[in-house]
Design a protein around this motif. Structure first.
Motif, PDB file in Angstrom:
ATOM      1  N   MET A   1       4.075 -49.970  29.233  1.00 50.08           N
ATOM      2  CA  MET A   1       5.133 -50.484  28.397  1.00 50.08           C
ATOM      3  C   MET A   1       6.380 -49.624  28.598  1.00 50.08           C
ATOM      4  O   MET A   1       6.313 -48.493  29.001  1.00 50.08           O
ATOM      5  N   ALA A   2       7.521 -50.168  28.234  1.00 44.67           N
ATOM      6  CA  ALA A   2       8.790 -49.484  28.445  1.00 44.67           C
ATOM      7  C   ALA A   2       8.933 -48.312  27.490  1.00 44.67           C
ATOM      8  O   ALA A   2       8.613 -48.407  26.320  1.00 44.67           O
ATOM      9  N   ASP A   3       9.433 -47.202  28.013  1.00 47.94           N
ATOM     10  CA  ASP A   3       9.701 -46.033  27.192  1.00 47.94           C
ATOM     11  C   ASP A   3      11.054 -45.486  27.585  1.00 47.94           C
ATOM     12  O   ASP A   3      11.212 -44.932  28.658  1.00 47.94           O
ATOM     13  N   VAL A   4      12.035 -45.672  26.725  1.00 46.08           N
ATOM     14  CA  VAL A   4      13.384 -45.212  27.034  1.00 46.08           C
ATOM     15  C   VAL A   4      13.735 -43.953  26.268  1.00 46.08           C
ATOM     16  O   VAL A   4      14.780 -43.381  26.470  1.00 46.08           O
ATOM     17  N   SER A   5      12.852 -43.484  25.400  1.00 44.38           N
ATOM     18  CA  SER A   5      13.195 -42.374  24.524  1.00 44.38           C
ATOM     19  C   SER A   5      13.335 -41.051  25.258  1.00 44.38           C
ATOM     20  O   SER A   5      14.015 -40.158  24.792  1.00 44.38           O
ATOM     21  N   GLY A  39      19.364 -59.503  20.711  1.00 40.32           N
ATOM     22  CA  GLY A  39      18.959 -58.272  21.376  1.00 40.32           C
ATOM     23  C   GLY A  39      18.286 -57.297  20.435  1.00 40.32           C
ATOM     24  O   GLY A  39      17.939 -57.636  19.302  1.00 40.32           O
ATOM     25  N   PRO A  40      18.118 -56.072  20.913  1.00 35.69           N
ATOM     26  CA  PRO A  40      17.530 -55.034  20.059  1.00 35.69           C
ATOM     27  C   PRO A  40      18.459 -54.708  18.895  1.00 35.69           C
ATOM     28  O   PRO A  40      19.673 -54.906  18.983  1.00 35.69           O
ATOM     29  N   ASN A  41      17.865 -54.234  17.815  1.00 37.02           N
ATOM     30  CA  ASN A  41      18.659 -53.870  16.638  1.00 37.02           C
ATOM     31  C   ASN A  41      19.611 -52.731  16.967  1.00 37.02           C
ATOM     32  O   ASN A  41      19.233 -51.777  17.643  1.00 37.02           O
ATOM     33  N   ALA A  42      20.822 -52.852  16.491  1.00 35.70           N
ATOM     34  CA  ALA A  42      21.847 -51.837  16.714  1.00 35.70           C
ATOM     35  C   ALA A  42      22.198 -51.163  15.392  1.00 35.70           C
ATOM     36  O   ALA A  42      21.986 -51.718  14.317  1.00 35.70           O
ATOM     37  N   VAL A  43      22.744 -49.953  15.500  1.00 33.13           N
ATOM     38  CA  VAL A  43      23.204 -49.200  14.341  1.00 33.13           C
ATOM     39  C   VAL A  43      24.714 -49.069  14.464  1.00 33.13           C
ATOM     40  O   VAL A  43      25.223 -48.609  15.482  1.00 33.13           O
ATOM     41  N   ILE A  50      28.839 -48.252  18.146  1.00 30.11           N
ATOM     42  CA  ILE A  50      27.511 -48.868  18.050  1.00 30.11           C
ATOM     43  C   ILE A  50      26.531 -47.973  18.794  1.00 30.11           C
ATOM     44  O   ILE A  50      26.817 -47.499  19.892  1.00 30.11           O
ATOM     45  N   ARG A  51      25.358 -47.765  18.213  1.00 28.90           N
ATOM     46  CA  ARG A  51      24.293 -47.025  18.875  1.00 28.90           C
ATOM     47  C   ARG A  51      22.985 -47.792  18.683  1.00 28.90           C
ATOM     48  O   ARG A  51      22.856 -48.627  17.797  1.00 28.90           O
ATOM     49  N   TYR A  52      22.028 -47.464  19.502  1.00 29.31           N
ATOM     50  CA  TYR A  52      20.702 -48.066  19.441  1.00 29.31           C
ATOM     51  C   TYR A  52      19.678 -46.954  19.303  1.00 29.31           C
ATOM     52  O   TYR A  52      19.756 -45.945  20.011  1.00 29.31           O
ATOM     53  N   GLN A  53      18.722 -47.123  18.399  1.00 29.62           N
ATOM     54  CA  GLN A  53      17.655 -46.147  18.257  1.00 29.62           C
ATOM     55  C   GLN A  53      16.653 -46.373  19.389  1.00 29.62           C
ATOM     56  O   GLN A  53      16.214 -47.504  19.629  1.00 29.62           O
ATOM     57  N   ALA A  54      16.282 -45.290  20.061  1.00 29.02           N
ATOM     58  CA  ALA A  54      15.353 -45.397  21.184  1.00 29.02           C
ATOM     59  C   ALA A  54      14.037 -46.040  20.744  1.00 29.02           C
ATOM     60  O   ALA A  54      13.495 -46.897  21.452  1.00 29.02           O
ATOM     61  N   ALA A  55      13.534 -45.678  19.576  1.00 27.14           N
ATOM     62  CA  ALA A  55      12.274 -46.247  19.087  1.00 27.14           C
ATOM     63  C   ALA A  55      12.398 -47.746  18.842  1.00 27.14           C
ATOM     64  O   ALA A  55      11.471 -48.515  19.133  1.00 27.14           O
ATOM     65  N   GLU A  56      13.542 -48.184  18.312  1.00 32.51           N
ATOM     66  CA  GLU A  56      13.774 -49.614  18.087  1.00 32.51           C
ATOM     67  C   GLU A  56      13.842 -50.372  19.407  1.00 32.51           C
ATOM     68  O   GLU A  56      13.323 -51.484  19.526  1.00 32.51           O
ATOM     69  N   LEU A  57      14.497 -49.774  20.401  1.00 42.20           N
ATOM     70  CA  LEU A  57      14.575 -50.405  21.711  1.00 42.20           C
ATOM     71  C   LEU A  57      13.187 -50.531  22.320  1.00 42.20           C
ATOM     72  O   LEU A  57      12.825 -51.576  22.855  1.00 42.20           O
ATOM     73  N   ASP A  58      12.385 -49.461  22.214  1.00 42.54           N
ATOM     74  CA  ASP A  58      11.008 -49.514  22.713  1.00 42.54           C
ATOM     75  C   ASP A  58      10.230 -50.643  22.042  1.00 42.54           C
ATOM     76  O   ASP A  58       9.527 -51.408  22.700  1.00 42.54           O
ATOM     77  N   ALA A  59      10.345 -50.745  20.715  1.00 39.93           N
ATOM     78  CA  ALA A  59       9.618 -51.773  19.972  1.00 39.93           C
ATOM     79  C   ALA A  59      10.068 -53.170  20.396  1.00 39.93           C
ATOM     80  O   ALA A  59       9.238 -54.077  20.572  1.00 39.93           O
ATOM     81  N   TRP A  60      11.367 -53.359  20.563  1.00 37.29           N
ATOM     82  CA  TRP A  60      11.895 -54.662  20.981  1.00 37.29           C
ATOM     83  C   TRP A  60      11.370 -55.027  22.362  1.00 37.29           C
ATOM     84  O   TRP A  60      10.929 -56.150  22.591  1.00 37.29           O
ATOM     85  N   LEU A  61      11.412 -54.062  23.296  1.00 39.75           N
ATOM     86  CA  LEU A  61      10.913 -54.315  24.644  1.00 39.75           C
ATOM     87  C   LEU A  61       9.416 -54.594  24.637  1.00 39.75           C
ATOM     88  O   LEU A  61       8.941 -55.502  25.332  1.00 39.75           O
ATOM     89  N   ALA A  66       4.717 -58.143  25.175  1.00 40.92           N
ATOM     90  CA  ALA A  66       3.555 -58.753  24.538  1.00 40.92           C
ATOM     91  C   ALA A  66       3.661 -60.273  24.560  1.00 40.92           C
ATOM     92  O   ALA A  66       2.670 -60.964  24.783  1.00 40.92           O
ATOM     93  N   SER A  67       4.859 -60.808  24.355  1.00 41.43           N
ATOM     94  CA  SER A  67       5.056 -62.257  24.387  1.00 41.43           C
ATOM     95  C   SER A  67       4.723 -62.821  25.760  1.00 41.43           C
ATOM     96  O   SER A  67       4.086 -63.862  25.881  1.00 41.43           O
TER      97      SER A  67
END
Length: 77
Positions: A1-5, A39-43, A50-61, A66-67
């Motif tokens: 699975m993708a890991d960008v953190s 897209g992935p949730n942004a902050v 705008i920033r993206y949480q690495a954990a949120e991006l991982d979960a979205w990916l 999984a789909s």
């Protein structure tokens, strides 16, 4: 699975450019996805930051992966 953190900042926040690069899309495409809620949730840090949480991006990916693995049609979001 993708890991960008692993390449994220110490705060775990990624810039839109970093996220777009990891997804293999342009920053403008990422912005369009964000504005459409696809897209992935942004902050939103400030009015223009705008920033993206690495954990949120991982979960979205991982949800996208999984789909596909479950044979479901992958829609937007």
């Amino acid at each position: 699975m993708a890991d960008v953190s692993s390449a994220s900042s110490p705060s775990g926040l990624l810039t839109p450019d970093q996220v777009a690069h990891r997804l293999g899309i342009s920053p403008s495409t990422l912005k369009r996805m964000r504005l459409r809620g696809e897209g992935p949730n942004a902050v939103k840090i400030t009015r223009r930051t705008i920033r993206y949480q690495a954990a949120e991006l991982d979960a979205w990916l991982n949800g996208k992966v999984a789909s596909i693995e479950n044979g479901r049609r992958v829609g937007h979001g």
